[in-house]
Design a protein around this motif. Structure first.
Motif, PDB file in Angstrom:
ATOM      1  N   PRO A 405       0.812  -1.232   0.000  1.00 35.78           N
ATOM      2  CA  PRO A 405       0.000   0.000   0.000  1.00 35.78           C
ATOM      3  C   PRO A 405       0.838   1.271   0.000  1.00 35.78           C
ATOM      4  O   PRO A 405       0.418   2.295  -0.566  1.00 35.78           O
ATOM      5  CB  PRO A 405      -0.832  -0.122   1.287  1.00 35.78           C
ATOM      6  CG  PRO A 405      -0.105  -1.093   2.138  1.00 35.78           C
ATOM      7  CD  PRO A 405       0.570  -2.037   1.216  1.00 35.78           C
ATOM      8  N   VAL A 406       2.027   1.216   0.613  1.00 29.29           N
ATOM      9  CA  VAL A 406       2.913   2.382   0.573  1.00 29.29           C
ATOM     10  C   VAL A 406       3.390   2.618  -0.856  1.00 29.29           C
ATOM     11  O   VAL A 406       3.452   3.758  -1.338  1.00 29.29           O
ATOM     12  CB  VAL A 406       4.107   2.182   1.523  1.00 29.29           C
ATOM     13  CG1 VAL A 406       5.000   3.418   1.514  1.00 29.29           C
ATOM     14  CG2 VAL A 406       3.630   1.881   2.934  1.00 29.29           C
ATOM     15  N   LEU A 407       3.717   1.525  -1.542  1.00 27.81           N
ATOM     16  CA  LEU A 407       4.114   1.610  -2.944  1.00 27.81           C
ATOM     17  C   LEU A 407       3.037   2.292  -3.776  1.00 27.81           C
ATOM     18  O   LEU A 407       3.328   3.193  -4.571  1.00 27.81           O
ATOM     19  CB  LEU A 407       4.394   0.201  -3.470  1.00 27.81           C
ATOM     20  CG  LEU A 407       4.273  -0.051  -4.980  1.00 27.81           C
ATOM     21  CD1 LEU A 407       5.349   0.713  -5.728  1.00 27.81           C
ATOM     22  CD2 LEU A 407       4.365  -1.532  -5.286  1.00 27.81           C
ATOM     23  N   VAL A 408       1.789   1.873  -3.603  1.00 27.26           N
ATOM     24  CA  VAL A 408       0.687   2.459  -4.376  1.00 27.26           C
ATOM     25  C   VAL A 408       0.574   3.955  -4.100  1.00 27.26           C
ATOM     26  O   VAL A 408       0.459   4.775  -5.025  1.00 27.26           O
ATOM     27  CB  VAL A 408      -0.639   1.754  -4.046  1.00 27.26           C
ATOM     28  CG1 VAL A 408      -1.805   2.462  -4.706  1.00 27.26           C
ATOM     29  CG2 VAL A 408      -0.600   0.306  -4.492  1.00 27.26           C
ATOM     30  N   THR A 409       0.608   4.331  -2.827  1.00 27.78           N
ATOM     31  CA  THR A 409       0.417   5.738  -2.464  1.00 27.78           C
ATOM     32  C   THR A 409       1.538   6.617  -2.996  1.00 27.78           C
ATOM     33  O   THR A 409       1.296   7.667  -3.602  1.00 27.78           O
ATOM     34  CB  THR A 409       0.330   5.874  -0.935  1.00 27.78           C
ATOM     35  OG1 THR A 409      -0.692   5.015  -0.443  1.00 27.78           O
ATOM     36  CG2 THR A 409       0.011   7.298  -0.538  1.00 27.78           C
ATOM     37  N   VAL A 410       2.781   6.208  -2.779  1.00 26.25           N
ATOM     38  CA  VAL A 410       3.922   7.014  -3.223  1.00 26.25           C
ATOM     39  C   VAL A 410       3.975   7.089  -4.748  1.00 26.25           C
ATOM     40  O   VAL A 410       4.227   8.153  -5.325  1.00 26.25           O
ATOM     41  CB  VAL A 410       5.228   6.436  -2.655  1.00 26.25           C
ATOM     42  CG1 VAL A 410       6.441   7.157  -3.243  1.00 26.25           C
ATOM     43  CG2 VAL A 410       5.242   6.546  -1.134  1.00 26.25           C
ATOM     44  N   ALA A 411       3.725   5.964  -5.414  1.00 29.37           N
ATOM     45  CA  ALA A 411       3.772   5.954  -6.878  1.00 29.37           C
ATOM     46  C   ALA A 411       2.674   6.826  -7.472  1.00 29.37           C
ATOM     47  O   ALA A 411       2.898   7.539  -8.463  1.00 29.37           O
ATOM     48  CB  ALA A 411       3.661   4.523  -7.394  1.00 29.37           C
ATOM     49  N   LEU A 412       1.465   6.774  -6.907  1.00 27.57           N
ATOM     50  CA  LEU A 412       0.384   7.629  -7.408  1.00 27.57           C
ATOM     51  C   LEU A 412       0.697   9.099  -7.171  1.00 27.57           C
ATOM     52  O   LEU A 412       0.492   9.940  -8.050  1.00 27.57           O
ATOM     53  CB  LEU A 412      -0.936   7.254  -6.741  1.00 27.57           C
ATOM     54  CG  LEU A 412      -1.614   5.965  -7.210  1.00 27.57           C
ATOM     55  CD1 LEU A 412      -2.872   5.696  -6.405  1.00 27.57           C
ATOM     56  CD2 LEU A 412      -1.953   6.038  -8.700  1.00 27.57           C
ATOM     57  N   ALA A 413       1.189   9.426  -5.966  1.00 26.46           N
ATOM     58  CA  ALA A 413       1.511  10.825  -5.670  1.00 26.46           C
ATOM     59  C   ALA A 413       2.581  11.344  -6.618  1.00 26.46           C
ATOM     60  O   ALA A 413       2.454  12.428  -7.202  1.00 26.46           O
ATOM     61  CB  ALA A 413       1.968  10.958  -4.219  1.00 26.46           C
ATOM     62  N   GLY A 414       3.650  10.572  -6.782  1.00 26.86           N
ATOM     63  CA  GLY A 414       4.736  11.027  -7.643  1.00 26.86           C
ATOM     64  C   GLY A 414       4.366  11.046  -9.107  1.00 26.86           C
ATOM     65  O   GLY A 414       4.682  11.997  -9.832  1.00 26.86           O
ATOM     66  N   SER A 415       3.669  10.011  -9.568  1.00 23.84           N
ATOM     67  CA  SER A 415       3.371   9.891 -10.994  1.00 23.84           C
ATOM     68  C   SER A 415       2.290  10.876 -11.434  1.00 23.84           C
ATOM     69  O   SER A 415       2.437  11.563 -12.453  1.00 23.84           O
ATOM     70  CB  SER A 415       2.945   8.463 -11.330  1.00 23.84           C
ATOM     71  OG  SER A 415       3.982   7.548 -11.064  1.00 23.84           O
ATOM     72  N   LEU A 416       1.182  10.963 -10.687  1.00 28.55           N
ATOM     73  CA  LEU A 416       0.074  11.817 -11.110  1.00 28.55           C
ATOM     74  C   LEU A 416       0.426  13.300 -10.970  1.00 28.55           C
ATOM     75  O   LEU A 416       0.375  14.052 -11.941  1.00 28.55           O
ATOM     76  CB  LEU A 416      -1.179  11.485 -10.310  1.00 28.55           C
ATOM     77  CG  LEU A 416      -1.731  10.064 -10.449  1.00 28.55           C
ATOM     78  CD1 LEU A 416      -3.065   9.949  -9.731  1.00 28.55           C
ATOM     79  CD2 LEU A 416      -1.891   9.683 -11.909  1.00 28.55           C
ATOM     80  N   LEU A 417       0.761  13.710  -9.757  1.00 25.20           N
ATOM     81  CA  LEU A 417       1.074  15.130  -9.567  1.00 25.20           C
ATOM     82  C   LEU A 417       2.380  15.506 -10.251  1.00 25.20           C
ATOM     83  O   LEU A 417       2.532  16.624 -10.752  1.00 25.20           O
ATOM     84  CB  LEU A 417       1.143  15.445  -8.075  1.00 25.20           C
ATOM     85  CG  LEU A 417      -0.197  15.425  -7.324  1.00 25.20           C
ATOM     86  CD1 LEU A 417       0.014  15.710  -5.852  1.00 25.20           C
ATOM     87  CD2 LEU A 417      -1.172  16.427  -7.911  1.00 25.20           C
ATOM     88  N   GLY A 418       3.339  14.576 -10.274  1.00 26.22           N
ATOM     89  CA  GLY A 418       4.599  14.855 -10.961  1.00 26.22           C
ATOM     90  C   GLY A 418       4.397  15.044 -12.453  1.00 26.22           C
ATOM     91  O   GLY A 418       4.965  15.957 -13.062  1.00 26.22           O
TER      92      GLY A 418
END
Length: 737
Positions: A405-418
């Motif tokens: 779940p940490v992977l999902v959250t960090v990847a979504l935050a970085g990928s979408l907003l990034g």
């Protein structure tokens, strides 16, 4: 009976799945109710011609015949500038009954420059619509195909707010659809991960069932029965939660300026509840399906194990699925960079693209647990650090379940907003690179500006006026494509104040019989002729004199004022001559613009005010998605750590017998949880880096400014929340033992 008994006994282990499904169904219900409101908005009375039973409006669509398969078809696009209602038709309508006039906003009222050229390219004044108090059939007979006849609710189409409301509803629809899709993805992900970890903890129990004579099918049906019960109850609770949350969501959209002020939850609509409920049940069953198959393969020998050692943590099927997803994600990213890089810069693409890589990384996470743990744990000192490192590396399932779940959250935050920030940053850099002007004068929409607004500057400044318009072209013989364009009043002056990304030809050769296009056009070779339709629907054939790099999508076409298609000058760019008094030019512009209704800004101020950025509804949608992912991460983290710690009673008692204090045991367990969180962070950062690298490659391929905007604050906040949840859950579970 066995399923009910198992539910009563194992309710604590299933509480995480219950909350995940209930939350997902609640969010989907609220999103569905919002979507229902966009698909069937409440009827609103016409504002502009509310007292007229019939409205006659100018034609607003371009219709062209194209090839479709073996035959032909008619396709249409909305015109940038609708036709006015001509005086002859108005005279005929007056014979039927009273006519209420509706004038356009002073179009072109100041559209003649100092040289006497009509910069707007249209009549100075036009009537876009008229209300008629007459019988509808008589009006239709008179109008024919010369204009549109609107009655009933359709009269709102000529209201000033109609287009704004329509665009807002599309934005809300897109936001809710994206958030609902990501919610489904994350809920399946978390539910599947939770059920898989439950199976890992219950190996001995299933081994005893097999030893007692249970078949693999009976074990699978036991797990699926538990999932069905959890899904039905949780989905019912989620529907109730969504019914309560939908008005809250709608108020947030309205207050955030995304939805119109009249936007509201529909009263009598039931399909969102059905969709959310059955999706929740399906999610629960889908999440448990793989775990149930694995449980069915557990043999009776598992009941005889004395040590809980992870074996077979990455079966062949999971390796194959993970490898296929990884190859698919990387292959799709590479293929798009090489063949259609502009597609990667679109919001829909960079929103869905990361899902493949996130799922692949989660599926293959057990492969990376040991090397990442060794790397992260190398800095941990003392015996406690050694124990933390070895426990985390040995208990691969537990570490991977916490990291997922940490992977999902960090990847979504970085990928979408990034991705959104990177594209917006590139657009801003492009806009800055395109202008050499020192001052920019802008007018009110539809108001029109005079290019002699700088009349007080004398010969010390170069003045170039332009208008926003559009052109239409048939590509591949089957699609009518709209391209945003700017109409230039003085080509030589415009070439002096603009710095366009020309890859072939010369912009200074632009005249009334030519056009400047970009490389995304099907025909984009200098010297070729292309048939286009102007903003008011007039067909013309123009010769290509220059070709621009496509960039991030804002490098459109350029035509002259004669081909403006109904547009009026809305921007005047002024470049101060060498040695001229900049302050004097600014003062002259201010004085002249005050009488023309214009606003004078320095180029830096204008760029700052108009710098492309992430739209409000896009950013709000991403924050909603991240909020959902973060809540799910908290649920999964807390549930996994509570289940894992409750199953480690013998191990923790052994540590106490070996001389460890309760505080030292807590440090070890909390340390393992934090190491697992760091594993998820590392994997999430890796997924983000791959996605942003693909985006940077796409920017380079379209000759756009390259840079990366990493949302450090949001990603850091997500990591911090996950870390706090892990510490509280792990420390609290140890405290109860």
């Amino acid at each position: 009976m066995l399923t009910l008994a198992s539910l009563r006994t194992r309710w604590a282990a299933l509480i995480g799945s219950f909350v995940a499904v209930a939350l997902g169904v609640g969010v989907m219900t609220a999103m569905g109710l919002g979507l229902a409101a966009t698909l069937d908005p409440p009827a609103r009375a016409p504002e502009r011609f509310g007292s007229s039973p019939v409205v006659v409006a100018g034609l607003d669509r371009l219709t062209v015949e194209v090839r479709r398969g073996p035959g032909t078809a008619w396709v249409s696009q909305k015109l940038a500038y609708p036709h006015p209602v001509d005086e002859r038709l108005l005279a005929e309508l007056r014979k039927l009954g009273p006519v209420t006039m509706g004038s356009q906003e002073e179009i072109g009222a100041a559209g003649v420059d100092a040289a006497g050229v009509d910069a707007a390219g249209v009549d100075a004044v036009g009537v876009d619509a008229a209300g008629v108090d007459a019988v509808v059939a008589d009006v239709r007979a008179v109008v024919g195909d010369r204009a549109r006849v609107l009655t009933g609710d359709a009269r709102r189409r000529v209201d000033p707010s109609y287009e704004r409301d329509a665009e807002a509803l599309v934005a809300v629809n897109s936001l809710l659809g994206t958030a609902g899709g990501v919610t489904t993805f994350v809920s399946v992900f978390v539910t599947a991960s939770t059920f898989a970890f439950v199976v890992a903890l219950r190996r001995r129990e299933f081994g005893l069932l097999r030893m007692a004579g249970a078949t693999p099918g009976q074990v699978r049906r036991l797990l699926l029965g538990e999932a069905l019960a959890v899904g039905v109850v949780a989905s019912g609770a989620g529907c109730a939660l969504g019914a309560w949350g939908a008005p809250v969501l709608v108020r947030a959209l309205v207050d955030g300026g995304v939805a119109p002020t009249w936007f509201a939850v529909p009263g009598a609509v039931v399909w969102p509840y059905h969709v959310a409920f059955w999706t929740g049940v399906s999610v629960a069953l889908a999440g448990a399906w793989v775990a149930a198959r694995r449980a069915g393969r557990i043999g009776p020998v598992e009941a005889l194990r004395e040590a809980s050692v992870d074996t077979g943590v990455l079966p062949l099927s999971r390796r194959v699925i993970g490898a296929v997803l990884l190859a698919g994600g990387l292959g799709l990213l590479t293929w798009k960079v090489g063949t259609d890089p502009a597609e990667l810069l679109k919001r829909k693409t960079y929103t869905t693209q990361p899902m493949l890589l996130i799922t692949a990384a989660a599926a293959l996470a057990p492969l990376f647990v040991r090397p990442v743990v060794r790397l992260v744990g190398a800095v941990l000192p003392g015996a406690a650090g050694l124990l933390i490192r070895e426990n985390a590396a040995t208990s691969v399932r537990r570490t991977a379940a916490v990291a997922a779940p940490v992977l999902v959250t960090v990847a979504l935050a970085g990928s979408l907003l990034g991705a959104a920030g990177t594209v917006a940053q590139a657009k801003g850099a492009e806009a800055e690179a395109r202008t050499r002007a020192d001052f920019v004068v802008t007018g009110e929409p539809g108001g029109g500006l005079r290019t002699d607004v700088a009349r007080g500057t004398g010969a010390t400044a170069t003045v170039a006026g332009s208008a926003s318009t559009a052109v239409y072209v048939v590509e591949e013989g089957s699609a009518l494509v709209r391209s945003d364009a700017r109409a230039v009043a003085d080509v030589a002056a415009f070439a002096s104040v603009a710095r366009l990304p020309v890859v072939a030809g010369d912009v200074r050769e632009l005249d009334d019989r030519s056009i400047v296009v970009n490389e995304e056009w099907e025909r984009h070779e200098v010297g070729q002729s292309v048939r286009v339709w102007l903003g008011d629907g007039r067909p013309v054939r123009l010769r290509i004199v220059a070709v621009l790099a496509p960039g991030t999508g804002d490098n459109g076409a350029y035509v002259t004022a004669a081909n403006a298609g109904g547009a009026v000058v809305d921007r005047v760019e002024v470049r101060v001559g060498s040695g001229a008094d900049r302050a004097g030019v600014a003062a002259a512009l201010e004085g002249a613009a005050a009488g023309a209704g214009g606003t004078v800004r320095s180029a830096e101020e204008w760029l700052a005010a108009n710098r492309p950025g992430t739209r409000a509804h896009t950013r709000l949608g991403f924050l909603v998605v991240l909020g959902i992912a973060l809540v799910y991460a908290g649920i999964a983290l807390a549930g996994t750590l509570l289940m894992a710690t409750s199953a480690r009673g013998a191990e923790l008692r052994s540590l106490r017998l070996a001389g460890a204090t309760r505080g030292q045991v807590r440090v070890v367990v909390v340390g393992e949880a934090l190491v697992a969180v760091l594993v998820g962070v590392v994997l999430g950062v890796a997924v983000t880096a791959v996605n942003l690298a693909g985006l940077v490659g796409a920017l380079g391929m379209v000759s756009a400014p390259v840079g990366v905007a990493v949302p450090w604050e949001v990603a850091g906040a997500c990591v911090g929340v996950c870390g706090v949840v892990a510490v509280v859950a792990a420390g609290g579970a140890v405290g109860r033992r």
